[in-house]
Design a protein around this motif. Structure first.
Motif, mmCIF file in Angstrom:
data_model
loop_
_atom_site.group_PDB
_atom_site.id
_atom_site.type_symbol
_atom_site.label_atom_id
_atom_site.label_comp_id
_atom_site.label_asym_id
_atom_site.label_seq_id
_atom_site.Cartn_x
_atom_site.Cartn_y
_atom_site.Cartn_z
ATOM 1 N N HIS A 10 0.854 -1.173 0.000
ATOM 2 C CA HIS A 10 0.000 0.000 0.000
ATOM 3 C C HIS A 10 0.899 1.234 0.000
ATOM 4 O O HIS A 10 1.936 1.273 0.670
ATOM 5 N N GLU A 13 0.762 3.980 1.470
ATOM 6 C CA GLU A 13 0.965 4.610 2.771
ATOM 7 C C GLU A 13 1.961 3.845 3.634
ATOM 8 O O GLU A 13 2.560 4.405 4.552
ATOM 9 N N ASP A 14 2.126 2.540 3.353
ATOM 10 C CA ASP A 14 2.928 1.720 4.251
ATOM 11 C C ASP A 14 4.386 2.152 4.300
ATOM 12 O O ASP A 14 5.003 2.210 5.363
ATOM 13 N N HIS A 23 -12.065 0.855 9.634
ATOM 14 C CA HIS A 23 -11.421 0.921 8.320
ATOM 15 C C HIS A 23 -12.170 0.141 7.250
ATOM 16 O O HIS A 23 -11.592 -0.275 6.248
ATOM 17 N N THR A 83 -8.369 -0.316 3.395
ATOM 18 C CA THR A 83 -8.648 1.072 3.034
ATOM 19 C C THR A 83 -7.522 1.975 3.532
ATOM 20 O O THR A 83 -6.664 1.555 4.312
ATOM 21 N N PRO A 84 -7.505 3.239 3.107
ATOM 22 C CA PRO A 84 -6.501 4.174 3.648
ATOM 23 C C PRO A 84 -6.528 4.267 5.165
ATOM 24 O O PRO A 84 -5.488 4.482 5.797
ATOM 25 N N GLU A 85 -7.717 4.096 5.759
ATOM 26 C CA GLU A 85 -7.808 4.161 7.217
ATOM 27 C C GLU A 85 -7.009 3.043 7.880
ATOM 28 O O GLU A 85 -6.438 3.215 8.966
ATOM 29 N N HIS A 99 -4.223 1.848 6.816
ATOM 30 C CA HIS A 99 -2.801 2.152 6.651
ATOM 31 C C HIS A 99 -2.418 3.528 7.196
ATOM 32 O O HIS A 99 -1.276 3.944 7.053
ATOM 33 N N ALA A 100 -3.361 4.237 7.793
ATOM 34 C CA ALA A 100 -3.103 5.593 8.271
ATOM 35 C C ALA A 100 -2.158 5.580 9.473
ATOM 36 O O ALA A 100 -1.973 4.548 10.130
#
Length: 942
Positions: A368, A370-371, A484, A517-519, A521-522
């Motif tokens: 991902h 964001e990771d 998420h 979802t982005p949540e 990986h936030a």
């Protein structure tokens, strides 16, 4: 007493000491349960299961074994034949994995769990409320609407059975839609009070079904007065202190918190593999050693350094660098039955769960974006999840799905094992809310193949629980992160318990693709929270299964409105609407003998033609009028009684749907009674049902589009042997499967039920109903219904004719008026009859069907369809078919005058029979050709 232990202390003692809460019951209770407090306005305390795999990381073999063992007990209770017809239903979110494990233990049972996640395009098949839960509304979203249809046992699985309210709500909703005779409630612990236990028994009696209960342990929770307020005060105080200390509700302990150990490899203590043991289950079989608790279901090898004597959970901790390796012990008997707790399982025998064997939304396989920025040590694992295999039971999980999963498990688990760091000795597989079963099976497989690795399993949850870092409290630490999976109820907090401070070398987070979802990986998401407490975090994404649209047959976008009189039928337009097509201009009549030969030879179906309408003689018409005058009050009483039962039990505003045409006069009478007695203007329609062909599906579609199917009550005149009752039940099941429209109840309401085939009736006497004496001239001048391929297309209603030319002989309205005129004088009798019926046993005995089978064999007919029991059916035989003989009960009086007259006119013998369950039975010529006379009293052998 066995204890769920944290450093030798029962994990419920903290709550028990402060609030006075006590667990009473089986010795296994405190070994299976701890206590915690939560933010919930309905119930402050929480029973925390140590074998569920939700809040407490546990050996996956123990978690799966507990559910599987309960499933085996259900199978023994039901027997193999009934178990093969069962459906298992689990409750979201905590029991989705438990229910699935129970289904595996039952054997061939399909599985469905409730969900709080709406899925676009999937029709809701039911729903119910869970009174004490943090989030209450449950949805049932099976891909196949027929999954819940049928009369096989329904097995309902929850982690705990506390008040019984959840089960009552479920059964109430489902029994209205899909009634069945047997339910089995399964729970790890049965914690009801005596009063709550009585409520379940009373409810079972009310719905006329058997309800069994299977639980691993039984007891109750003793709550002192004011416990809710005290609990809420404690929660508020500790959360305020936690917020002041930095935001976590409990700081992690200085060292690893106590966990419940199981062997890192085999999952069983020494001597596993003997007959009755459960290799790989996490239940040791060598109980009874010094310090163990034989018969408890959680035996221990105690007395070693770091162990907890009498705790029920072997610890074997304290050896430098060595992981715990003993696990939960249980001394299984030779049948694999648990000693006391029900937590032993059978493995390695026929039907046991395999030990190491084992159109979805695509799961991403790359990292991902964001990771890399927020937590670079996140590793994504591509499981190669089989295409089309559901991720769980949200939309149903069949035996075929189970087989595919078992085949795929070894390869998927091997990918997990290959990705683990070589140094990992303590690994947590963390599931996601309702996604419990797939992570559980992966964890259990990993536990068996990963040498030297201690595997634990738990899942995240939406339930807020106070965390207190105390050995006597079940929830030691809490991780908080945002939801998420874009939940329907909006954003909110989610939690992972007893993960922080547990000393895991690696955590494998398993989510479905909807939750990737982005949540997730936030910087404040679940993966980031896990990374703060484990050197390595791995992410496995299971494709979210989304059912495709049902392949429904094409149909006319707008079905026509019902036909009404005077354009179609001699009834007033408000009396009935006919969901039929008018075939009045088509010649459909054939001589009776010709029709009979074609029907019995298999050359035609009876619904493909019509008999020539019988024209009653003057003598027969006089007989009809005499019978009507004598029976009008009796008919009025039966019509009133059956209407009162419908209003009391089925719906306060039912939609009457009569089976054309014999049911239609009765439907009109019921409608008139409801208006006379209650001021109700009930809708009434007539539809076609054909033996061997089913009910008119287009008529059902029209009804479903205009009314709630649950309000529909099917109406017929009387029962014979119950063939139409069975036909309607099968037809409704088929319609639900094909259209996905549920709610129609196939239970028929009849004026008279001499065959004991239904529960809703006005009487079970077999007497003359004058409307049976005539054909169309007492049924609104409407013919029998017709179903023929060249006349009735896939988008058409079944057909019928309106015999306008017979208006001079029509007595349809006169018949209704004669009966309705007696309503006022039978009010008291109706009230008494309805009260007696509502309080009595009305379960069908099907004694009529048994009698028909006996008569068929005794008279050499060998076809129950040629035996027509009861006054009404016998009259039909004489009017429409080629009768062979009439059997009359000895001593039958005026109720058979018209039968004797018709028999005389047609040259048919009437034979008196001493012990006949019906007033009379009509026998159709068993092997008819136009050369057979059928009047010699013998079966014709051709």
């Amino acid at each position: 007493m066995n204890k769920a232990v944290n450093d030798g202390v029962w994990s419920g003692s903290w709550v028990a000491e402060r609030l006075g809460v006590r667990l009473e019951g089986d010795d296994e209770l405190t070994g299976m349960l701890g206590l915690a407090l939560r933010r919930n306005p309905k119930r402050a305390h929480l029973l925390v299961s140590n074998v569920l795999g939700k809040h407490v990381p546990q050996s996956p073999s123990v978690v799966y074994g507990a559910g599987f063992a309960l499933g085996r007990r259900v199978r023994e209770l039901l027997g193999a034949q009934e178990a093969a017809r069962a459906v298992v239903l689990g409750y979201a979110e905590t029991a989705t994995g438990l229910g699935h494990s129970v289904a595996d233990g039952v054997g061939l049972a399909p599985y469905l769990h409730s969900t709080r996640r709406p899925v676009a395009g999937v029709a809701r098949a039911g729903g119910f409320e869970e009174s004490h839960s943090h989030a209450t509304s449950h949805l049932l979203l099976p891909e196949d609407p027929a999954l819940l249809v049928g009369d096989g046992p329904l097995v309902l699985v929850d982690d705990e059975f506390s008040t019984g309210n959840t089960v009552l709500n479920t059964v109430r909703d489902l029994h209205e839609r899909y009634p069945r005779r047997r339910y089995v409630v399964v729970a790890l612990v049965d914690m009801r009070s005596a009063a709550d236990a009585g409520r379940l028994a009373e409810f079972a009696g009310e719905i006329g079904a058997r309800v069994d209960l299977v639980a691993a342990a039984t007891g109750t929770v003793r709550l002192p007065e004011g416990v809710l307020e005290k609990g809420q005060e404690l929660v508020a105080r500790y959360e305020a202190e936690s917020a002041g200390a930095g935001g976590l509700s409990s700081a992690p302990p200085s060292g690893p918190i106590a966990q419940f150990p199981a062997p890192p490899n085999s999952g069983a203590a020494a001597e596993a593999g003997r007959e009755g043991s459960a290799p790989g289950s996490g239940f040791a079989v060598e109980a009874g050693r010094e310090g163990s608790a034989p018969g408890s279901g959680f035996a221990v090898e105690a007395g070693r350094e770091g162990s907890a004597p009498g705790s029920g959970f072997a610890v074997e901790a304290g050896r430098e660098g060595n992981p715990p390796s003993s696990g939960l012990a249980a001394e299984a008997d030779h049948k694999g039955n648990p000693p006391g707790s029900g937590l032993a399982i059978e493995a390695g025998r026929e039907g046991n769960p395999p030990g190491a064997r084992g159109t979805a939304r695509q799961a991403p396989t790359g990292p991902h974006p964001e990771d890399a920025r927020t937590h670079p040590h996140i590793t994504r694992i591509d499981l190669h999840w089989p295409p089309g295999l559901p991720d769980g039971g949200r939309h149903g999980f069949t035996p075929v799905h189970r087989s595919h999963l078992e085949d795929a498990l070894p390869a998927m688990t091997a990918r997990l094992a290959e990705t683990l760091p070589k140094s990992a000795r303590r690994v947590l597989v963390l599931g996601f809310e309702e996604l419990m079963y797939a992570p559980l099976r992966l964890a259990r497989e990993l536990e068996q193949i990963a040498d030297g690795v201690e595997v634990r399993y738990s899942t995240t949850t939406r339930s807020p629980v106070l965390a207190v870092d105390d050995p006597g409290y079940a929830i030691r630490t809490r991780l908080v992160f945002p939801a998420h999976d874009t939940p329907a109820d909006g954003p909110g907090e989610r939690y992972a318990y007893n993960v922080a401070g547990a000393g895991f070398d690696a955590v494998i987070a398993v989510v479905d693709s909807v939750a990737d979802t982005p949540e997730l990986h936030a910087p404040d998401g679940l993966l980031a929270r896990l990374s703060a407490h484990a050197p390595q975090v791995l992410l496995a994404v299971v494709p979210s299964y989304v059912p495709g649209p049902l392949a429904l047959p094409e149909r006319h976008p707008m079905l026509p409105e019902p036909l009404r009189g005077p354009a179609f039928s001699s009834y007033a337009p408000e009396e009935v609407g006919w969901l039929l097509q008018d075939l009045s201009d088509v010649t459909l009549e054939a001589p009776t003998e010709e029709r009979e030969e074609a029907i019995q030879s298999g050359g035609a179906h009876y619904a493909e033609s019509l008999p020539v309408e019988y024209q009653p003689s003057e003598q027969y018409q006089e007989l009809f009028q005499t019978a009507l005058a004598e029976s009008a009050a009796r008919l009025a009483q039966a019509a009133g009684a059956v209407t009162e039962i419908v209003l009391a039990e089925r719906s306060p505003r039912p939609v009457l749907v009569s089976l054309a045409r014999a049911g239609t006069p009765v439907g009109v009478l019921m409608r008139r009674w409801a208006q006379f007695r209650h001021g109700l203007e009930l809708p009434h329609y007539a539809v076609s049902i054909v033996r061997g062909r089913g009910i008119d599906a287009n008529a059902l579609r029209w009804l479903a589009a205009h009314h709630d199917p649950r309000d529909v009550v099917f109406v017929d005149g009387w029962t014979g042997k119950g063939a139409i009752t069975r036909e309607l039940t099968a037809a409704i099941r088929e319609f639900e499967a094909s259209d996905g429209i549920t709610g129609f109840d196939p239970e028929i309401a009849v004026l008279a039920d001499p065959g004991s085939c239904v529960r809703t009736y006005g009487t079970r006497e077999d007497y003359l109903i004058p409307s049976a004496c005539l054909n169309s001239t007492v049924s609104g001048l409407i013919s029998r219904t017709v179903l023929r391929a060249d006349l009735v297309g896939p988008n058409d209603y079944h057909g019928a004719k309106f015999y306008r030319e017979l208006a001079g002989a029509d007595v349809s309205v006169a018949f209704l008026d004669a009966v309705s005129a007696r309503f006022a004088e039978v009010v008291d009798a109706v009230d008494a009859t309805a009260k007696e019926l509502l309080s009595g046993d009305r379960e069908p005995t099907w004694e009529g069907w048994a009698a028909v089978e006996r008569i068929s064999e005794e008279y050499g007919i060998h076809d129950v369809n040629l035996v027509k029991p009861g006054v009404g059916e016998t009259t039909r035989v004489l009017l429409r078919r080629v009768p062979w003989k009439i059997l009359a009960r000895a001593g039958a009086g005026a109720d058979l005058d018209h039968v004797r007259l018709l028999a005389e006119q047609r040259g048919v013998p009437v034979e008196e029979v001493a012990e006949l369950p019906y007033t009379c039975v009509g026998l159709i010529h068993p092997k008819y050709t136009r050369g057979a006379t059928g009047a010699d009293g013998r079966a014709v052998n051709l």
